[in-house]
Scaffold this motif. Structure first.
Motif, PDB file in Angstrom:
ATOM      1  N   UNK A 180      29.452 -15.335  27.306  1.00 24.10           N
ATOM      2  CA  UNK A 180      28.757 -14.477  28.280  1.00 24.10           C
ATOM      3  C   UNK A 180      29.743 -13.519  28.915  1.00 24.10           C
ATOM      4  N   UNK A 181      29.254 -12.312  29.194  1.00 21.41           N
ATOM      5  CA  UNK A 181      30.062 -11.224  29.740  1.00 21.41           C
ATOM      6  C   UNK A 181      29.696 -11.023  31.202  1.00 21.41           C
ATOM      7  N   UNK A 182      30.711 -10.927  32.049  1.00 20.04           N
ATOM      8  CA  UNK A 182      30.485 -10.656  33.471  1.00 20.04           C
ATOM      9  C   UNK A 182      31.117  -9.323  33.851  1.00 20.04           C
ATOM     10  N   UNK A 183      30.623  -8.762  34.949  1.00 18.80           N
ATOM     11  CA  UNK A 183      31.154  -7.493  35.449  1.00 18.80           C
ATOM     12  C   UNK A 183      31.493  -7.630  36.927  1.00 18.80           C
ATOM     13  N   UNK A 184      32.637  -7.081  37.325  1.00 14.77           N
ATOM     14  CA  UNK A 184      33.066  -7.100  38.719  1.00 14.77           C
ATOM     15  C   UNK A 184      33.848  -5.839  38.997  1.00 14.77           C
ATOM     16  N   UNK A 185      33.326  -5.000  39.896  1.00 15.02           N
ATOM     17  CA  UNK A 185      33.975  -3.746  40.289  1.00 15.02           C
ATOM     18  C   UNK A 185      34.302  -2.875  39.076  1.00 15.02           C
ATOM     19  N   UNK A 186      33.400  -2.842  38.089  1.00 15.31           N
ATOM     20  CA  UNK A 186      33.632  -2.023  36.918  1.00 15.31           C
ATOM     21  C   UNK A 186      34.517  -2.657  35.861  1.00 15.31           C
ATOM     22  N   UNK A 187      35.050  -3.840  36.113  1.00 19.73           N
ATOM     23  CA  UNK A 187      35.871  -4.568  35.144  1.00 19.73           C
ATOM     24  C   UNK A 187      35.009  -5.631  34.458  1.00 19.73           C
ATOM     25  N   UNK A 188      35.279  -5.852  33.175  1.00 21.22           N
ATOM     26  CA  UNK A 188      34.472  -6.779  32.395  1.00 21.22           C
ATOM     27  C   UNK A 188      35.301  -7.979  31.948  1.00 21.22           C
ATOM     28  N   UNK A 189      34.661  -9.159  31.944  1.00 26.82           N
ATOM     29  CA  UNK A 189      35.326 -10.401  31.559  1.00 26.82           C
ATOM     30  C   UNK A 189      34.429 -11.149  30.575  1.00 26.82           C
TER      31      UNK A 189
ATOM     32  N   UNK B 189      35.779 -26.668  25.880  1.00 28.43           N
ATOM     33  CA  UNK B 189      36.769 -25.731  26.403  1.00 28.43           C
ATOM     34  C   UNK B 189      36.071 -24.447  26.832  1.00 28.43           C
ATOM     35  N   UNK B 190      36.349 -23.975  28.046  1.00 27.80           N
ATOM     36  CA  UNK B 190      35.856 -22.687  28.535  1.00 27.80           C
ATOM     37  C   UNK B 190      37.046 -21.750  28.680  1.00 27.80           C
ATOM     38  N   UNK B 191      37.068 -20.679  27.914  1.00 29.71           N
ATOM     39  CA  UNK B 191      38.166 -19.717  27.946  1.00 29.71           C
ATOM     40  C   UNK B 191      37.683 -18.417  28.575  1.00 29.71           C
ATOM     41  N   UNK B 192      38.587 -17.775  29.332  1.00 33.75           N
ATOM     42  CA  UNK B 192      38.260 -16.509  29.992  1.00 33.75           C
ATOM     43  C   UNK B 192      39.157 -15.410  29.443  1.00 33.75           C
ATOM     44  N   UNK B 193      38.558 -14.237  29.203  1.00 35.71           N
ATOM     45  CA  UNK B 193      39.285 -13.086  28.693  1.00 35.71           C
ATOM     46  C   UNK B 193      38.945 -11.863  29.546  1.00 35.71           C
ATOM     47  N   UNK B 194      39.975 -11.073  29.862  1.00 37.62           N
ATOM     48  CA  UNK B 194      39.764  -9.793  30.532  1.00 37.62           C
ATOM     49  C   UNK B 194      39.647  -8.715  29.467  1.00 37.62           C
ATOM     50  N   UNK B 195      38.549  -7.957  29.499  1.00 40.14           N
ATOM     51  CA  UNK B 195      38.303  -6.914  28.509  1.00 40.14           C
ATOM     52  C   UNK B 195      38.880  -5.599  29.015  1.00 40.14           C
ATOM     53  N   UNK B 196      40.019  -5.198  28.457  1.00 37.03           N
ATOM     54  CA  UNK B 196      40.635  -3.938  28.860  1.00 37.03           C
ATOM     55  C   UNK B 196      40.026  -2.794  28.060  1.00 37.03           C
ATOM     56  N   UNK B 197      39.777  -1.643  28.688  1.00 39.17           N
ATOM     57  CA  UNK B 197      39.205  -0.518  27.948  1.00 39.17           C
ATOM     58  C   UNK B 197      40.199   0.048  26.958  1.00 39.17           C
ATOM     59  N   UNK B 198      39.679   0.611  25.865  1.00 40.60           N
ATOM     60  CA  UNK B 198      40.540   1.271  24.898  1.00 40.60           C
ATOM     61  C   UNK B 198      41.071   2.573  25.447  1.00 40.60           C
ATOM     62  N   UNK B 199      42.027   3.153  24.732  1.00 47.92           N
ATOM     63  CA  UNK B 199      42.682   4.364  25.219  1.00 47.92           C
ATOM     64  C   UNK B 199      41.721   5.540  25.297  1.00 47.92           C
ATOM     65  N   UNK B 200      40.712   5.561  24.401  1.00 44.15           N
ATOM     66  CA  UNK B 200      39.775   6.681  24.379  1.00 44.15           C
ATOM     67  C   UNK B 200      38.504   6.381  25.155  1.00 44.15           C
ATOM     68  N   UNK B 201      38.404   5.184  25.720  1.00 45.51           N
ATOM     69  CA  UNK B 201      37.178   4.799  26.420  1.00 45.51           C
ATOM     70  C   UNK B 201      37.272   5.199  27.883  1.00 45.51           C
ATOM     71  N   UNK B 202      36.320   5.984  28.352  1.00 38.37           N
ATOM     72  CA  UNK B 202      36.384   6.521  29.701  1.00 38.37           C
ATOM     73  C   UNK B 202      35.070   6.353  30.447  1.00 38.37           C
ATOM     74  N   UNK B 203      34.230   5.435  30.021  1.00 44.11           N
ATOM     75  CA  UNK B 203      32.916   5.336  30.649  1.00 44.11           C
ATOM     76  C   UNK B 203      32.455   3.895  30.702  1.00 44.11           C
TER      77      UNK B 203
END
Length: 719
Positions: A169-178, A188-202
């Motif tokens: 499942x994907x969560x959102x907080x202040x425009x950041x996605x996890x 096991x429950x693992x958490x990942x921070x989804x960083x935007x790509x270099x060309x992603x601006x939206x």
């Protein structure tokens, strides 16, 4: 090759065309039967081949279904949740949902997932997951909180991997996605921070995913019209740590970037995806199938009546809302081949659909080894492949370094992305440093070569430092690349004071038009101007209640000295504030080494920086906690120290220039009031709680402000 066949209406009754549309379409335990959950009170069971309903159930008036109904494949029963906490279970023979099994849960449910081979899983809004049987055994059991209060679950899906369920499942907080991945074979429950790509601006509009034994391929459709991919391992390397994964560009401009709603994404197989939205070349919405392996549009169908932006697929059927009706569109996807992707296979298509051998921008497609501009380039590529095949095997890092020396920026970027996806080795830090050195060496040899996206990817690995690649910030300063400079200041712990000051000069001198075109996140910069305006509007619109007028009660209260309407508005734009607040004020320095370089900053820029620091100081002083809002704000100590550093280094200039007169007067009035308050407070508390050097600092500022000649005045830190 892929094709869309003739559509047909499943429901003859108009459905809600509002923003909520349908809650979901889920398969039943019988072939060709599906549960359709309306966004109000009703669940309907349909048989698709007959295009007719087999059963319908509704909750009572005043109750609302809050998550899609699903089928328990182990028992053949149906499950739904209404009013967030009330769970109902029934079968085909039941007529009235009010009389079927009911369980009231202790926490709000987000979604129920059910697939063949396992029991249904209940996902709660705070991230906890329970098996249905364990939950029914004790419905009022305590449900733990997994995600933070400000996180919201945006999307969720379940897979079967090694015959065990895996829920993401994907969560959102202040425009950041996890991303949270729950492995049920190992709990096991693992958490990942989804960083935007270099060309992603939206912002992200829709998610989809597929899984194999090693990775979950998470795809996201952003509001810029592009599709990005993130590879999440099914077996995390560090189970306890919050890991970071980066989104990379998969398909460019598949839908119009102006569309904010009505877009959706589904993964059909390993090579094909379905996209719902408005393409760049049209004004009407359409459903399209793309081949992600060969970067081609395979088929599309116009949706003249519009859609709600919801898309489901099961078997060889796509379900969607077309206008106000639930529509089914059968599709076919064949094994992916280059001939099929080019539209050169012979096929017959149903009327009403059309296969499109249309290609995306070939400049983007070259990232995946497709196309060439002329036969000479093709010959060179073939020759290069033969030469490589005759050479002995070399490491991935050595191959990448060879690529950096000769290939284009696009090709280097693709190869770098592949390299970073490989499992990290103990020499990873050194290897990244060598790659940066290779890129910078070519930058100096070829002035037109500046692989900005590659440098951004490397900085975001969080393994670089200034000492490992001293030329990186030097090149960024030459190119006036404020985004790279901001990242370096935030991540490098060993930046020399001379370089920090050089960055400060650029941040203060760059014009607002150039900053506006730069991709700088301003989420952590609190918009004080809106707050001030809102407060004034509230004061103007207050009315008398119970014979009490607040204006009369406040008429005898004095405004804080030195506080004017100008000082309550930020003197810099949000993007410039983000550079100063989030990069410069947090950077490490030694006062003795920083002071000489601060003397070289132009007077007007010193004044501007002092005005912004004074603005932050006022905002800190307004709060009882003496802190600023936002993400990782600078502390009051840091603000005070920088004010003192600037005054120490530019004392004579600040006193003499006319532009600083108003600022000095405001400082004088405000500091004078603060000094008196501090002396009274410390005397009252008998020096037990007051900061011991606070009055020394205020005295120092006061002496500088009222001085008429130059000179160095002793200064003390805040605490």
């Amino acid at each position: 090759m892929a094709a869309l066949e003739e559509e047909f209406t499943l429901s003859g009754v108009p459905l809600s065309a509002g923003p909520d549309g349908l809650l979901g379409v889920e398969p039943s335990d019988r072939t060709d039967q599906f549960l359709v959950t309306h966004s109000g009170r009703t669940v309907i069971l349909y048989k698709v081949s007959d295009q007719k309903p087999l059963g319908s159930w509704s909750v009572k008036q005043g109750q609302i279904i809050t998550c899609p109904a699903v089928c328990n494949f182990q028992t053949g029963e149906y499950i739904v949740v209404h009013d967030d906490r009330v769970l109902r279970i029934w079968n085909n023979e039941d007529v009235n949902l009010d009389k079927v099994f009911k369980a009231t849960l202790s926490a709000e449910v987000c979604r129920i997932h059910s697939v063949q081979g396992t029991e249904p899983l209940v996902l709660f809004k705070k991230g906890a997951i329970r098996g249905l049987e364990a939950l029914l055994a004790e419905p009022q059991q305590k449900i733990e909180t997994v995600i933070s209060d400000e996180e919201i679950i945006k999307w969720t899906k379940i897979f079967m991997v090694f015959k065990h369920p895996v829920l993401i499942f994907i969560t959102e907080k202040h425009g950041n996605y996890f991303a949270y991945v729950q492995m049920f074979n190992s709990r096991i429950l693992s958490k990942y921070t989804l960083l935007p790509g270099q060309e992603e601006k939206s912002a992200i509009q829709s998610f989809a995913a597929s899984a194999n034994r090693k990775f979950i391929s998470l795809m996201s459709l952003s509001s810029d019209g592009c599709i990005y991919e993130t590879l999440i391992p099914t077996h995390p390397s560090d189970r306890e740590k919050n890991q970071v994964v980066v989104r990379s560009l998969l398909l460019k401009a598949v839908v119009s970037g102006d569309v904010r709603n009505g877009v959706a994404l589904s993964v059909l197989d390993q090579d094909h995806i379905a996209v719902l939205g408005t393409p760049l070349s049209a004004s009407k919405e359409c459903l399209s199938i793309w081949n992600i392996k060969f970067q081609t549009l395979q088929a599309s169908k116009d949706l003249l009546q519009g859609t709600s932006g919801q898309l489901w697929y099961y078997g060889e059927n796509l379900f969607m809302l077309h206008g106000k009706f639930l529509t089914v569109i059968p599709y076919k996807c064949e094994v992916s081949s280059l001939a099929g992707a080019l539209g050169k296979l012979k096929h017959s298509y149903e009327p009403g659909s059309h296969a499109v051998p249309h290609f995306v921008n070939w400049e983007t497609s070259q990232e995946y080894g497709l196309g060439s501009q002329n036969s000479e380039q093709s010959r060179i590529l073939r020759t290069r492949k033969v030469e490589v095949s005759l050479q002995p095997a070399v490491s991935a890092s050595a191959q990448l370094l060879l690529t950096i020396k000769n290939d284009t920026e696009k090709h280097i970027e693709v190869e770098l992305r592949k390299f970073l996806a490989i499992k990290q080795t103990p020499e990873f830090h050194t290897t990244i440093g060598d790659i940066v050195t290779g890129l910078l060496g070519r930058c100096k040899a070829e002035p037109s070569f500046y692989p900005r996206n590659c440098l951004m990817q490397l900085i975001q690995t969080h393994v670089l430092s200034y000492s490992l690649c001293p030329g990186l910030m030097e090149v960024a300063l030459e190119k006036t690349d404020v985004q790279i400079l901001q990242l370096c200041l935030q991540q490098f712990p060993d930046i020399p004071e001379s370089v920090t000051c050089a960055c400060l000069k650029i941040f203060l001198s760059i014009d607002d038009d150039s900053l506006q075109e730069t991709d700088i996140s301003t989420e952590s910069v609190f918009d004080y101007s809106d707050t001030v305006r809102d407060e004034k509007m509230e004061e103007q619109t207050e009315i008398m209640e119970n014979g009490f007028n607040p204006e009369e009660d406040n008429s005898n209260k004095e405004k804080p000295q030195g506080t004017t309407e100008e000082t309550t508005l930020s003197p810099v734009t949000p993007k410039r504030a983000a550079l100063l607040r989030n990069a410069v004020l947090h950077s490490a320095y030694s006062e003795a080494f920083l002071l000489p370089h601060l003397k070289n900053i132009p007077a007007q820029h010193v004044t501007l920086f002092l005005q912004y620091l004074y603005f932050l100081y006022l905002k800190c002083s307004e709060n009882a906690t003496m802190t600023l809002p936002g993400i990782q704000p600078p502390t009051l100590n840091q603000i005070m120290d920088w004010i003192c550093l600037l005054l120490d280094a530019n004392f004579t200039v600040v006193v003499m220039i006319p532009e600083a007169k108003r600022l000095l007067i405001n400082l004088y009035k405000f500091v004078k009031a603060q000094v008196c308050d501090c002396w009274i407070y410390t005397e009252f508390c008998l020096y037990s709680q007051a900061p011991p050097n606070y009055h020394l600092f205020l005295n120092f500022v006061l002496e500088i402000v009222i001085s008429n000649h130059g000179g160095f005045v002793y200064r003390s830190k805040l605490w």
